[in-house]
Structure formats: C-alpha cells, structure tokens
Design a protein around this motif. Structure first.
Motif, PDB file in Angstrom:
ATOM      1  N   LEU A  38       0.779  -1.029  -0.010  1.00  0.00           N
ATOM      2  CA  LEU A  38       0.146  -0.031   0.008  1.00  0.00           C
ATOM      3  C   LEU A  38       0.863   1.314  -0.039  1.00  0.00           C
ATOM      4  CD1 LEU A  38      -2.796  -1.067   2.434  1.00  0.00           C
ATOM      5  CD2 LEU A  38      -2.976  -1.091   0.121  1.00  0.00           C
ATOM      6  N   GLU A  39       0.243   2.292  -0.376  1.00  0.00           N
ATOM      7  CA  GLU A  39       0.930   3.624  -0.576  1.00  0.00           C
ATOM      8  C   GLU A  39       1.054   4.362   0.952  1.00  0.00           C
ATOM      9  OE1 GLU A  39       0.180   8.086  -2.404  1.00  0.00           O
ATOM     10  OE2 GLU A  39      -1.226   6.492  -2.634  1.00  0.00           O
ATOM     11  N   LYS A  40       2.202   4.564   1.489  1.00  0.00           N
ATOM     12  CA  LYS A  40       2.143   5.270   2.666  1.00  0.00           C
ATOM     13  C   LYS A  40       2.207   6.635   2.403  1.00  0.00           C
ATOM     14  CE  LYS A  40       5.895   4.559   5.482  1.00  0.00           C
ATOM     15  NZ  LYS A  40       7.286   4.297   5.987  1.00  0.00           N
ATOM     16  N   VAL A  41       1.040   7.300   3.148  1.00  0.00           N
ATOM     17  CA  VAL A  41       0.736   8.523   2.893  1.00  0.00           C
ATOM     18  C   VAL A  41       0.913   9.763   4.224  1.00  0.00           C
ATOM     19  CG1 VAL A  41      -1.253   8.095   1.468  1.00  0.00           C
ATOM     20  CG2 VAL A  41      -1.911   8.270   3.798  1.00  0.00           C
ATOM     21  N   ASP A  42       1.257   9.078   5.423  1.00  0.00           N
ATOM     22  CA  ASP A  42       1.510   9.899   6.452  1.00  0.00           C
ATOM     23  C   ASP A  42       2.580   9.047   7.433  1.00  0.00           C
ATOM     24  OD1 ASP A  42       1.634  12.204   7.861  1.00  0.00           O
ATOM     25  OD2 ASP A  42      -0.674  12.357   8.117  1.00  0.00           O
ATOM     26  N   MET A  43       3.366   9.850   8.101  1.00  0.00           N
ATOM     27  CA  MET A  43       3.889   9.143   9.359  1.00  0.00           C
ATOM     28  C   MET A  43       4.075  10.063  10.512  1.00  0.00           C
ATOM     29  SD  MET A  43       7.878   7.925   9.639  1.00  0.00           S
ATOM     30  CE  MET A  43       8.344   9.698   9.510  1.00  0.00           C
ATOM     31  N   LEU A  44       4.028   9.606  11.594  1.00  0.00           N
ATOM     32  CA  LEU A  44       4.197  10.561  12.915  1.00  0.00           C
ATOM     33  C   LEU A  44       5.061   9.834  13.865  1.00  0.00           C
ATOM     34  CD1 LEU A  44       0.253  11.292  13.356  1.00  0.00           C
ATOM     35  CD2 LEU A  44       1.809  13.006  12.722  1.00  0.00           C
ATOM     36  N   VAL A  45       5.907  10.393  14.401  1.00  0.00           N
ATOM     37  CA  VAL A  45       6.990  10.002  15.465  1.00  0.00           C
ATOM     38  C   VAL A  45       6.439  10.118  16.628  1.00  0.00           C
ATOM     39  CG1 VAL A  45       9.294   9.789  16.295  1.00  0.00           C
ATOM     40  CG2 VAL A  45       8.923  10.067  13.726  1.00  0.00           C
ATOM     41  N   SER A  46       6.537   9.180  17.587  1.00  0.00           N
ATOM     42  CA  SER A  46       5.995   9.365  18.970  1.00  0.00           C
ATOM     43  C   SER A  46       6.761  10.782  19.728  1.00  0.00           C
ATOM     44  CB  SER A  46       6.198   8.021  19.999  1.00  0.00           C
ATOM     45  OG  SER A  46       7.517   7.748  20.101  1.00  0.00           O
ATOM     46  N   ASP A  50      10.817   6.772  19.988  1.00  0.00           N
ATOM     47  CA  ASP A  50      11.015   5.491  20.082  1.00  0.00           C
ATOM     48  C   ASP A  50       9.896   4.608  19.013  1.00  0.00           C
ATOM     49  OD1 ASP A  50       8.813   5.629  21.987  1.00  0.00           O
ATOM     50  OD2 ASP A  50       9.836   4.121  23.064  1.00  0.00           O
ATOM     51  N   LYS A  51       8.836   5.206  18.619  1.00  0.00           N
ATOM     52  CA  LYS A  51       7.682   4.627  18.038  1.00  0.00           C
ATOM     53  C   LYS A  51       7.223   5.506  16.854  1.00  0.00           C
ATOM     54  CE  LYS A  51       5.874   2.130  21.903  1.00  0.00           C
ATOM     55  NZ  LYS A  51       6.660   2.685  23.122  1.00  0.00           N
ATOM     56  N   LYS A  52       7.038   4.596  15.709  1.00  0.00           N
ATOM     57  CA  LYS A  52       6.533   5.592  14.583  1.00  0.00           C
ATOM     58  C   LYS A  52       5.250   4.951  13.984  1.00  0.00           C
ATOM     59  CE  LYS A  52       8.552   4.042  10.755  1.00  0.00           C
ATOM     60  NZ  LYS A  52       9.439   3.891   9.495  1.00  0.00           N
ATOM     61  N   LEU A  53       4.672   5.832  13.824  1.00  0.00           N
ATOM     62  CA  LEU A  53       3.193   5.498  13.385  1.00  0.00           C
ATOM     63  C   LEU A  53       3.178   5.745  12.020  1.00  0.00           C
ATOM     64  CD1 LEU A  53       0.318   4.656  13.554  1.00  0.00           C
ATOM     65  CD2 LEU A  53      -0.364   7.290  13.973  1.00  0.00           C
ATOM     66  N   SER A  54       2.804   4.874  10.965  1.00  0.00           N
ATOM     67  CA  SER A  54       2.740   4.793   9.486  1.00  0.00           C
ATOM     68  C   SER A  54       1.061   4.585   8.997  1.00  0.00           C
ATOM     69  CB  SER A  54       3.720   4.004   8.555  1.00  0.00           C
ATOM     70  OG  SER A  54       4.804   4.043   9.043  1.00  0.00           O
ATOM     71  N   ILE A  55       0.683   5.664   8.397  1.00  0.00           N
ATOM     72  CA  ILE A  55      -0.588   5.650   7.972  1.00  0.00           C
ATOM     73  C   ILE A  55      -0.589   5.063   6.089  1.00  0.00           C
ATOM     74  CG2 ILE A  55      -2.779   6.780   7.471  1.00  0.00           C
ATOM     75  CD1 ILE A  55      -0.853   8.471   9.846  1.00  0.00           C
ATOM     76  N   TYR A  56      -1.325   4.003   5.865  1.00  0.00           N
ATOM     77  CA  TYR A  56      -1.426   3.716   4.629  1.00  0.00           C
ATOM     78  C   TYR A  56      -2.679   3.977   4.013  1.00  0.00           C
ATOM     79  CZ  TYR A  56       2.965   1.429   6.013  1.00  0.00           C
ATOM     80  OH  TYR A  56       4.386   1.222   6.222  1.00  0.00           O
ATOM     81  N   LEU A  57      -2.816   4.050   2.667  1.00  0.00           N
ATOM     82  CA  LEU A  57      -4.087   4.142   1.746  1.00  0.00           C
ATOM     83  C   LEU A  57      -4.346   3.083   1.228  1.00  0.00           C
ATOM     84  CD1 LEU A  57      -6.287   6.283   1.042  1.00  0.00           C
ATOM     85  CD2 LEU A  57      -4.845   6.620  -0.936  1.00  0.00           C
ATOM     86  N   GLY A  58      -5.583   2.477   1.730  1.00  0.00           N
ATOM     87  CA  GLY A  58      -5.935   1.216   1.150  1.00  0.00           C
ATOM     88  C   GLY A  58      -7.307   1.289   0.263  1.00  0.00           C
ATOM     89  N   GLY A  59      -6.983   0.999  -1.040  1.00  0.00           N
ATOM     90  CA  GLY A  59      -8.164   0.910  -1.843  1.00  0.00           C
ATOM     91  C   GLY A  59      -9.162  -0.349  -1.724  1.00  0.00           C
ATOM     92  N   GLY A  60     -10.272  -0.269  -1.760  1.00  0.00           N
ATOM     93  CA  GLY A  60     -11.308  -1.170  -1.828  1.00  0.00           C
ATOM     94  C   GLY A  60     -11.569  -2.050  -2.972  1.00  0.00           C
TER      95      GLY A  60
END
Length: 120
Positions: A38-46, A50-60
């Motif tokens: 999937l395409e990564k569209v955003d990322m936020l670091v804690s 020490d933690k990383k949140l990656s947000i992916y766009l999923g198509g139906g």
C-alpha cells in the motif's frame, strides 16, 4: 415443479456465495491486512521518538472506491510492527497524546489496542 427446485438451488447458492464474499473481503479483520503493497501517505513519530506511526491508503475491492486509512505502529527499538487502526477514506485528525496513546478524530486510544471505524 422441477423448474422451481432449480431456481431455489440457484438462489441458495447465490446467497451463500454473496455471504462468503462479504465476510471474507468486506469485513476483513484488521490483523489480516497487508500494508506492504500500500501507499504510505503519512508518518508520525512518538514524543519519545521510539515509536513510529505509518498511515497507509488502502483501496477497496469495489472499483477502488471504498478507500480506508490503515495505521501501523513500529517500535524502533525491536522493530516489531502492529496494525492498530482502520479509518474511512475521509479527512482524519490524528496526533500523539503521549508515548502510549493516540487521538483519532477526537477519540483517545492506546497503541496496544485497535480501532476499527466499522465496529464503532
């Protein structure tokens, strides 16, 4: 009379196949998603970095019209990854509250739990 029996069998098969399709694909459990393609569209670091949140766009599956956002937490120390949320394909508000909690569209969740908008 035989014609009605064939129609009944066909109707039951159609309903069974439709039910299987909906349960297998549309209501897929969060742990069953594979974000590697999937395409990564955003990322936020804690806040502690020490933690990383990656947000992916999923198509139906319906002509890629039912988009979703899927969040994956990665622990940067041991490189473990876990999926923690699925959101509808609309604008979202997301932020870290502290190192163990996120705020998603006004709701606070622990990064050790999951959030699925379909079950809210």
């Amino acid at each position: 009379m035989k014609r009605h029996t064939c129609f009944g069998v066909l109707l039951v098969c159609t309903i069974a196949i439709t039910w299987y399709f909906i349960n297998s694909y549309c209501n897929k459990d969060l742990s069953k998603y594979d974000v590697s393609q999937l395409e990564k569209v955003d990322m936020l670091v804690s806040p502690s970095k020490d933690k990383k949140l990656s947000i992916y766009l999923g198509g139906g599956i319906f002509g890629r019209t039912d988009y979703t956002y899927i969040g994956q937490i990665e622990d940067r120390k041991n490189h473990s990854k876990s999926l923690i949320f699925i959101l509808p394909g609309e604008k979202y508000k997301l932020s870290w509250l502290d190192n163990e909690h996120l705020q998603i569209n006004g709701d606070s969740i622990s990064i050790k739990s999951t959030y699925d908008f379909r079950k809210k």
